[in-house]
Design a protein around this motif. Sequence first.
Motif, short mmCIF file in Angstrom:
data_model
loop_
_atom_site.label_atom_id
_atom_site.label_comp_id
_atom_site.label_asym_id
_atom_site.label_seq_id
_atom_site.Cartn_x
_atom_site.Cartn_y
_atom_site.Cartn_z
N TRP A 90 0.82 -1.22 0.00
CA TRP A 90 0.00 0.00 0.00
C TRP A 90 0.85 1.26 0.00
O TRP A 90 0.50 2.26 -0.63
CB TRP A 90 -0.97 -0.01 1.18
N GLN A 91 1.95 1.21 0.70
CA GLN A 91 2.82 2.38 0.74
C GLN A 91 3.35 2.70 -0.66
O GLN A 91 3.50 3.86 -1.03
CB GLN A 91 3.98 2.12 1.71
N GLN A 92 3.59 1.62 -1.44
CA GLN A 92 4.07 1.80 -2.80
C GLN A 92 2.94 2.33 -3.71
O GLN A 92 3.17 3.20 -4.54
CB GLN A 92 4.56 0.45 -3.32
N GLN A 93 1.75 1.77 -3.51
CA GLN A 93 0.60 2.22 -4.31
C GLN A 93 0.24 3.67 -4.03
O GLN A 93 -0.11 4.41 -4.92
CB GLN A 93 -0.64 1.36 -3.96
N GLY A 100 -9.43 -11.51 6.47
CA GLY A 100 -8.22 -11.98 5.78
C GLY A 100 -7.66 -10.99 4.75
O GLY A 100 -6.92 -11.40 3.86
N SER A 101 -7.98 -9.70 4.89
CA SER A 101 -7.55 -8.72 3.87
C SER A 101 -6.04 -8.64 3.72
O SER A 101 -5.53 -8.49 2.60
CB SER A 101 -8.08 -7.33 4.22
N PHE A 102 -5.30 -8.75 4.81
CA PHE A 102 -3.83 -8.64 4.72
C PHE A 102 -3.28 -9.75 3.83
O PHE A 102 -2.33 -9.53 3.07
CB PHE A 102 -3.17 -8.71 6.10
N ASP A 103 -3.86 -10.96 3.94
CA ASP A 103 -3.41 -12.08 3.10
C ASP A 103 -3.60 -11.74 1.62
O ASP A 103 -2.74 -12.04 0.79
CB ASP A 103 -4.19 -13.35 3.45
N ILE A 104 -4.72 -11.11 1.31
CA ILE A 104 -5.01 -10.77 -0.08
C ILE A 104 -4.08 -9.66 -0.56
O ILE A 104 -3.50 -9.75 -1.64
CB ILE A 104 -6.49 -10.37 -0.23
N TRP A 105 -3.87 -8.64 0.25
CA TRP A 105 -3.01 -7.52 -0.16
C TRP A 105 -1.55 -7.92 -0.29
O TRP A 105 -0.79 -7.31 -1.03
CB TRP A 105 -3.12 -6.37 0.84
#
Length: 195
Positions: free
Chosen positions: A121-124, A188-193
């Motif tokens: 996310w930091q990169q996005q 489980g959002s962290f797994d997806i990201w």
Amino acid sequence: NQAFSVLGIPVHVMANYPGWLLESLEQGRGIHVVTLNAEMTMQAEQNEFLAQIIKNAELVIPDGAGVVLYLRLLLWQKVQRFPGIELAEKLLQELGQQKTGAKVFFYGAAPGVASTAADFWQQQIPELNIVGTHSGYHSPEEEAQLQQTLAQLQPQVIFVGLGVPRQELWIAENRHLCPQAIWIGVGGSFDIWSG
Ligand code: UDP
């Protein structure tokens, strides 16, 4: 902030959830966000403690298709479904776009996953201010350390990905550490990201 009862749980129907959350952030109003699906309502029926936590949450969003269908029939109007992960993503985008500088924290999932998600996310969105991450598997000693970190850092947006209902219980127990923060259970959002 209108709420409608879905099997005894007040669900809030509004046009712009992320906008409302950003306002709350500006005003320093502490918010517990629950994204409600059918599985959760069934768990709440079996677990009075969980039911009470959901009822006390400042924002309960219709996540699952069943909850949305119920509200559509009840209100006779279109109700938008907002899965938790989409709300989280939209919120991150808005935080970046509006350059709020709000401090964001990711907690949960296997070791390394939340930090990989944070890097992604930091990169996005370079304008994001992700101040820390912590895995969701640890000893009680480490948990105490995490609580200390949160109290010191005072993140303003805290994503908690421990699964249902662990994350809801954890937020209810710990939200006093950062009373002005927005706390969201993200499953489980962290797994997806993290890919
Ligand atoms: N998890 C965790 N600590 C635990 C148990 C689970 O961090 O003690 C994490 C797990 O690694 C996963 C998430 O919680 O990232 C649960 O994901 P799931 O898709 O099962 O969530 P749900 O369907 O409940 O939203």
